[in-house]
Structure formats: C-alpha cells, structure tokens
Design an enzyme around this catalytic site. Sequence first.
Site, PDB file in Angstrom:
ATOM      1  N   CYS A  54     -30.721  19.775 -49.359  1.00  0.00           N
ATOM      2  CA  CYS A  54     -29.932  20.997 -49.171  1.00  0.00           C
ATOM      3  C   CYS A  54     -29.117  21.347 -50.414  1.00  0.00           C
ATOM      4  CB  CYS A  54     -29.012  20.812 -47.970  1.00  0.00           C
ATOM      5  SG  CYS A  54     -27.957  22.239 -47.667  1.00  0.00           S
TER       6      CYS A  54
ATOM      7  N   HIS B 131     -42.019  32.885 -35.549  1.00  0.00           N
ATOM      8  CA  HIS B 131     -42.132  31.435 -35.740  1.00  0.00           C
ATOM      9  C   HIS B 131     -41.571  30.968 -37.083  1.00  0.00           C
ATOM     10  CE1 HIS B 131     -45.535  31.246 -32.486  1.00  0.00           C
ATOM     11  NE2 HIS B 131     -44.341  31.457 -31.988  1.00  0.00           N
TER      12      HIS B 131
ATOM     13  N   ARG C  73     -49.978  23.168 -46.946  1.00  0.00           N
ATOM     14  CA  ARG C  73     -50.195  24.511 -46.382  1.00  0.00           C
ATOM     15  C   ARG C  73     -49.552  25.572 -47.273  1.00  0.00           C
ATOM     16  NH1 ARG C  73     -48.240  24.835 -40.575  1.00  0.00           N
ATOM     17  NH2 ARG C  73     -48.858  27.002 -40.827  1.00  0.00           N
TER      18      ARG C  73
ATOM     19  N   VAL D 267     -46.367  32.306 -40.305  1.00  0.00           N
ATOM     20  CA  VAL D 267     -45.276  31.856 -41.169  1.00  0.00           C
ATOM     21  C   VAL D 267     -45.641  32.069 -42.639  1.00  0.00           C
ATOM     22  CG1 VAL D 267     -44.483  30.153 -39.471  1.00  0.00           C
ATOM     23  CG2 VAL D 267     -46.141  29.448 -41.218  1.00  0.00           C
ATOM     24  N   ASP D 268     -46.731  32.818 -42.886  1.00  0.00           N
ATOM     25  CA  ASP D 268     -47.301  32.870 -44.241  1.00  0.00           C
ATOM     26  C   ASP D 268     -46.742  33.979 -45.133  1.00  0.00           C
ATOM     27  OD1 ASP D 268     -48.566  35.226 -43.325  1.00  0.00           O
ATOM     28  OD2 ASP D 268     -50.453  34.188 -42.896  1.00  0.00           O
TER      29      ASP D 268
HETATM   30  P1  OAD Z   1     -54.856  30.703 -33.224  1.00  0.00           P
HETATM   31  O1  OAD Z   1     -55.461  29.847 -34.254  1.00  0.00           O
HETATM   32  O2  OAD Z   1     -54.544  30.122 -31.900  1.00  0.00           O
HETATM   33  O3  OAD Z   1     -55.796  31.955 -32.949  1.00  0.00           O
HETATM   34  C1  OAD Z   1     -56.369  32.688 -33.987  1.00  0.00           C
HETATM   35  C2  OAD Z   1     -57.125  33.844 -33.368  1.00  0.00           C
HETATM   36  O4  OAD Z   1     -57.613  34.639 -34.427  1.00  0.00           O
HETATM   37  C3  OAD Z   1     -58.320  33.430 -32.502  1.00  0.00           C
HETATM   38  O5  OAD Z   1     -58.278  34.137 -31.276  1.00  0.00           O
HETATM   39  C4  OAD Z   1     -59.523  33.866 -33.342  1.00  0.00           C
HETATM   40  O6  OAD Z   1     -60.621  34.308 -32.541  1.00  0.00           O
HETATM   41  C5  OAD Z   1     -58.942  35.022 -34.129  1.00  0.00           C
HETATM   42  N1  OAD Z   1     -59.602  35.284 -35.419  1.00  0.00           N
HETATM   43  C6  OAD Z   1     -60.274  34.429 -36.230  1.00  0.00           C
HETATM   44  N2  OAD Z   1     -60.708  35.057 -37.326  1.00  0.00           N
HETATM   45  C7  OAD Z   1     -60.289  36.350 -37.220  1.00  0.00           C
HETATM   46  C8  OAD Z   1     -60.421  37.508 -38.046  1.00  0.00           C
HETATM   47  N3  OAD Z   1     -61.070  37.475 -39.214  1.00  0.00           N
HETATM   48  N4  OAD Z   1     -59.864  38.659 -37.602  1.00  0.00           N
HETATM   49  C9  OAD Z   1     -59.205  38.722 -36.417  1.00  0.00           C
HETATM   50  N5  OAD Z   1     -59.058  37.651 -35.615  1.00  0.00           N
HETATM   51  C10 OAD Z   1     -59.583  36.493 -35.997  1.00  0.00           C
HETATM   52  O7  OAD Z   1     -53.559  31.375 -33.902  1.00  0.00           O
HETATM   53  P2  OAD Z   1     -52.303  32.052 -33.197  1.00  0.00           P
HETATM   54  O8  OAD Z   1     -52.699  32.795 -31.991  1.00  0.00           O
HETATM   55  O9  OAD Z   1     -51.564  32.753 -34.261  1.00  0.00           O
HETATM   56  O10 OAD Z   1     -47.391  28.159 -33.875  1.00  0.00           O
HETATM   57  O11 OAD Z   1     -51.491  30.767 -32.761  1.00  0.00           O
HETATM   58  C11 OAD Z   1     -50.213  30.914 -32.214  1.00  0.00           C
HETATM   59  C12 OAD Z   1     -49.329  29.812 -32.682  1.00  0.00           C
HETATM   60  O12 OAD Z   1     -49.924  28.528 -32.400  1.00  0.00           O
HETATM   61  C13 OAD Z   1     -49.080  29.771 -34.166  1.00  0.00           C
HETATM   62  O13 OAD Z   1     -48.053  30.637 -34.586  1.00  0.00           O
HETATM   63  C14 OAD Z   1     -48.695  28.336 -34.392  1.00  0.00           C
HETATM   64  C15 OAD Z   1     -49.734  27.662 -33.537  1.00  0.00           C
HETATM   65  O14 OAD Z   1     -49.399  26.416 -33.068  1.00  0.00           O
HETATM   66  C16 OAD Z   1     -46.469  27.476 -34.559  1.00  0.00           C
HETATM   67  O15 OAD Z   1     -46.715  26.954 -35.622  1.00  0.00           O
HETATM   68  C17 OAD Z   1     -45.124  27.456 -33.911  1.00  0.00           C
END
Ligand code: OAD
Length: 265
Positions: A166, A134, A75, A108-109
């Site tokens: 570490c 996160h 990643r 986290v990017d």
């Molecule tokens: P998700 O993958 O759950 O959701 C991504 C969202 O982005 C979805 O609602 C898509 O419809 C939307 N999307 C896709 N393409 C897009 C674009 N071009 N413009 C705008 N929106 C778009 O990601 P997160 O909500 O970030 O946690 O997920 C939350 C957390 O779940 C992450 O931080 C990660 C994951 O498990 C950890 O790693 C702790």
Amino acid sequence: MGEIVDERELERARRLVGEAGRILVLTGAGISAESGVPTFRGEEGLWRRYRPEELATPEAFARDPRLVWEWYGWRRERIAAAGPNPAHLALARLALDRGGVRIVTQNVDDLHGVAAAEVAGGRDPGPALPLELHGSIFRVRCTACAERYAHREPVDARSRETLPTCRHCGELVRPDVVWFGEALDERLLAEAFGEAATADLCLVVGTSAVVQPAASLPRVTLDNGGRIVEVNPEPTPLSALAEVSLRAPAAEAVPRLTGEAGRAG
Ligand code: OAD
C-alpha cells in the site's frame, strides 16, 4: 468462428435499439473474447483450467497471496496486451452519440474504458464509461487500511516480500475485484438496478448470465415492461426471455446492431 448474423433477427433487434428511450447494456467476458481475453466458462474458459476457490476467494488470498497475485499478474499482462474490439467501440459510440445509454459490465478488463477514451476524442468520455460491477484488475485495495487506487505496474510474485504494498500504509494490497463469497459495492449495485428498472431495453452481450446479482438485471428490465436483446453465440438462461437472441460473436453483431456497419446485401 463462422457464425453469420440472422438478418431478420438483426433487423428486429436494430428496431428495438432504435425505438428504446433508455438502454441498459450488460456485458460479460464474451465481449472481450475477440480481443484475446479468455472467458471463464465454456471450452477455453479459465474455470476449466483453474479452480476459482484457489484463486478468486478471500480465503485463497489469505492462504497464499503470492499464488493469487501470480495469477492476477498473468491475467493483467494478457489484458494489457489486448485492445477494445469493434463491439466495445460500437457500444462506446452508441453511449456517446445518443443519450440514455448506460453500460454495466461484469468485466474487470477496463476495455470499455479504453474504448470510451478512444471514441470520445476531445469529448467527455463519461457517458460511455461503464459501471464495473466486479471491480477492475488495474486497481488495488489495501488489506489493512482500505486505501484504493489505480495500479497498472507489473507484479513481481516471486515471493511474499515482492508483492505490491500500500502506498499509504505499506501493508499488502490485493486486486480490487469482487471475489466469490464477497458482496458487490452497494452503491454501484443500486445504480445498476435503478438503470435496469427504468430501461426500455436491456442489451445483454457475452455473458453466460449465471452469476448473481448481475444476471438479474435483465429480468428487472423485463419485469418493469422493458425488453431484452441478447448477443451470444451460445444459448443462455436469458435466451428464452429475450425478444431477440443474436447467435453471433459480439464483434460481428454489435456494430451492426447499433447501426455502425452498413446493412449487408
Ligand atoms: P462467462 O465465461 O461465464 O461467459 C461468457 C459468455 O460469453 C458465454 O455465454 C459465451 O457463450 C459468450 N461468448 C463467448 N465468445 C463470445 C463472443 N465472441 N461474443 C459474444 N459472446 C461470446 O463470463 P461472464 O458471464 O462474464 O466473476 O461471467 C460472469 C462472472 O463469472 C465474471 O465476471 C467472473 C466469473 O467468475 C468474477 O470474477 C467476480
């Protein structure tokens, strides 16, 4: 993708952004989708192909740190090859050019950070640096002494012996990200919730809004008399609460929302 921003909705959202004194921006994986960073849920999402319990839990790391590092190394490479897109850049400009904007991200990017540095030029990028709820894929944390530091080098995950160790005590380090079942940093969380409570507007970009506690931030703004504007091609649990939902990709909608791109037509 072919989505076209609804001009009337866009205009309403622009007005809300213009009128708001304080803005909390909450972002998720979708804001980086157009940079080439995969999201988690949805058709192409990482959690369709990989099992989070095998890769993103403390138990998984204890069981097989090599496998977990292999995945995070992969990643990292993808992310390192990506750059901020017009949505990251527009938000960084918004935060730097007007006061009262705070960016909170689940990502986290580090692409908000890169955008902040790019846009700031000689200025202090501080106001555009996000709260990373996160963690960061470009930081590590020691499993023994809790030392935490930036780490961008490629990861050699061929064996347990080649994994990063570490700089302080020589024990195994792990990615400094929040895994399932782990608590978020309390200080960051308190700051984010404080910002949410005092924001006039919560601008939610590219999150499925299903992972807590981040998903509660827009509700806190709403409960305190503020409003929600959402940018997401798909509906989410927040859509019904949002004053405006722009059904468009972030890189297209956000620059127009913040007044970067000229009005259409
Ligand atoms: P998700 O993958 O759950 O959701 C991504 C969202 O982005 C979805 O609602 C898509 O419809 C939307 N999307 C896709 N393409 C897009 C674009 N071009 N413009 C705008 N929106 C778009 O990601 P997160 O909500 O970030 O946690 O997920 C939350 C957390 O779940 C992450 O931080 C990660 C994951 O498990 C950890 O790693 C702790």
